[in-house]
Design a protein around this motif. Structure first.
Motif, PDB file in Angstrom:
ATOM      1  N   THR A  33       0.703  -1.263   0.081  1.00 38.86           N
ATOM      2  CA  THR A  33       0.134   0.019   0.154  1.00 38.86           C
ATOM      3  C   THR A  33       0.901   1.363   0.008  1.00 38.86           C
ATOM      4  OG1 THR A  33      -0.285  -0.079   2.493  1.00 38.86           O
ATOM      5  CG2 THR A  33      -1.858  -1.166   1.204  1.00 38.86           C
ATOM      6  N   ARG A  35       0.862   5.721   0.847  1.00 35.22           N
ATOM      7  CA  ARG A  35       0.314   6.702   1.638  1.00 35.22           C
ATOM      8  C   ARG A  35       0.171   8.079   0.723  1.00 35.22           C
ATOM      9  NH1 ARG A  35      -1.645   4.715   6.458  1.00 35.22           N
ATOM     10  NH2 ARG A  35      -0.203   3.440   7.340  1.00 35.22           N
ATOM     11  N   PRO A  56      -3.474   0.371  -3.521  1.00 31.73           N
ATOM     12  CA  PRO A  56      -4.167   1.072  -2.840  1.00 31.73           C
ATOM     13  C   PRO A  56      -3.563   1.991  -2.188  1.00 31.73           C
ATOM     14  CG  PRO A  56      -4.372  -1.204  -2.116  1.00 31.73           C
ATOM     15  CD  PRO A  56      -3.384  -1.107  -3.004  1.00 31.73           C
ATOM     16  N   ILE A  58      -3.886   4.285   1.421  1.00 30.13           N
ATOM     17  CA  ILE A  58      -4.482   4.371   2.421  1.00 30.13           C
ATOM     18  C   ILE A  58      -4.098   5.386   3.457  1.00 30.13           C
ATOM     19  CG2 ILE A  58      -5.178   2.020   2.690  1.00 30.13           C
ATOM     20  CD1 ILE A  58      -2.852   1.224   4.534  1.00 30.13           C
ATOM     21  N   ASN A  59      -5.279   5.809   4.470  1.00 28.92           N
ATOM     22  CA  ASN A  59      -4.599   7.076   5.253  1.00 28.92           C
ATOM     23  C   ASN A  59      -4.062   6.373   6.544  1.00 28.92           C
ATOM     24  OD1 ASN A  59      -6.892   6.076   6.634  1.00 28.92           O
ATOM     25  ND2 ASN A  59      -8.161   7.804   6.236  1.00 28.92           N
ATOM     26  N   ASP A  62      -6.018   3.317   8.153  1.00 28.34           N
ATOM     27  CA  ASP A  62      -6.060   2.253   7.269  1.00 28.34           C
ATOM     28  C   ASP A  62      -7.319   2.225   6.440  1.00 28.34           C
ATOM     29  OD1 ASP A  62      -3.720   0.834   7.934  1.00 28.34           O
ATOM     30  OD2 ASP A  62      -4.586  -0.149   9.334  1.00 28.34           O
ATOM     31  N   GLU A  63      -7.758   3.215   6.239  1.00 29.75           N
ATOM     32  CA  GLU A  63      -9.031   3.705   5.240  1.00 29.75           C
ATOM     33  C   GLU A  63      -8.533   3.904   3.917  1.00 29.75           C
ATOM     34  OE1 GLU A  63     -11.749   5.902   8.647  1.00 29.75           O
ATOM     35  OE2 GLU A  63     -10.676   6.918   7.606  1.00 29.75           O
ATOM     36  N   LEU A  64      -9.471   3.378   3.075  1.00 31.91           N
ATOM     37  CA  LEU A  64      -9.045   3.527   1.505  1.00 31.91           C
ATOM     38  C   LEU A  64      -9.219   4.936   1.088  1.00 31.91           C
ATOM     39  CD1 LEU A  64      -8.028   2.233  -1.370  1.00 31.91           C
ATOM     40  CD2 LEU A  64     -10.489   1.666  -1.771  1.00 31.91           C
ATOM     41  N   VAL A 127     -13.108  -3.381   0.894  1.00 28.49           N
ATOM     42  CA  VAL A 127     -13.196  -2.774   2.105  1.00 28.49           C
ATOM     43  C   VAL A 127     -14.310  -3.512   2.989  1.00 28.49           C
ATOM     44  CG1 VAL A 127     -13.608  -0.451   3.250  1.00 28.49           C
ATOM     45  CG2 VAL A 127     -12.543  -0.522   1.043  1.00 28.49           C
ATOM     46  N   LYS A 131     -12.509  -0.225   6.543  1.00 27.96           N
ATOM     47  CA  LYS A 131     -10.964  -0.566   6.561  1.00 27.96           C
ATOM     48  C   LYS A 131     -10.625  -1.440   5.401  1.00 27.96           C
ATOM     49  CE  LYS A 131      -9.997   0.390  11.123  1.00 27.96           C
ATOM     50  NZ  LYS A 131      -9.805   1.966  11.094  1.00 27.96           N
ATOM     51  N   LEU A 132      -9.471  -1.199   4.711  1.00 26.97           N
ATOM     52  CA  LEU A 132      -8.976  -1.873   3.328  1.00 26.97           C
ATOM     53  C   LEU A 132      -8.671  -3.314   4.149  1.00 26.97           C
ATOM     54  CD1 LEU A 132      -8.175  -1.895   0.548  1.00 26.97           C
ATOM     55  CD2 LEU A 132      -5.675  -1.407   1.456  1.00 26.97           C
TER      56      LEU A 132
END
Length: 156
Positions: A33, A35, A56, A58-59, A62-64, A127, A131-132
């Protein structure tokens, strides 16, 4: 005299209940992943090093928040060269695709196949509870069909 047809003894087929048909059974869970604050140059290095075509974004929760691909990186390189901007100054958040379409992990693998065909995408993130949790790619779909064939369709 009539013609008789004989098919021979029928083999007992495995019931479909034992065959995994959900996206979650075939998705990739260990993902590379990125950032939003990473540089596009770091992404390019990771794509080449790991032999992947995208991943992907993610923040910290761990949210897409997006997805970045080779194409997005190439577009970034092209635009930065055209406008004579340094590569290391630009971040993933400016090059990634936002508002990414996802697939439910409980979706039937054949429905997911149709979604790939209709959406013309190479990968879909999965998701769960915001969360991814994984990603399914076209290659995962191909692997699933090979596995299903060996379990269900029989070998000739």
């Amino acid at each position: 005299m009539g013609i008789k047809s004989f098919q021979g003894a029928r083999k007992h087929q495995k019931s479909e209940e034992n065959v995994p048909l959900k996206v979650s059974d075939y998705m990739t869970r260990k993902l590379i992943t990125f950032r939003p604050e990473q540089s596009v140059e770091e992404v390019i290095d990771a794509l080449i090093k790991n032999r992947i075509s995208g991943g992907p974004v993610i923040n910290e929760k761990d949210e897409l928040v997006g997805i970045i691909s080779e194409g997005d990186c190439i577009k970034h390189i092209s635009e930065s060269r055209y406008y004579n901007m340094p590569l290391e100054k630009n971040k993933v958040e400016h090059s990634m695709v936002k508002g990414v379409k996802t697939i439910d992990g409980n979706m039937n693998i054949f429905d997911a196949t149709q979604k790939f065909l209709n959406e013309k995408r190479r990968r879909f993130p999965i998701v769960q509870d915001g969360k991814l949790v994984g990603q399914i790619s076209q290659k995962d779909i191909l692997k699933a069909t090979v596995r299903l064939k060996s379990q269900n369709w029989g070998k000739q």
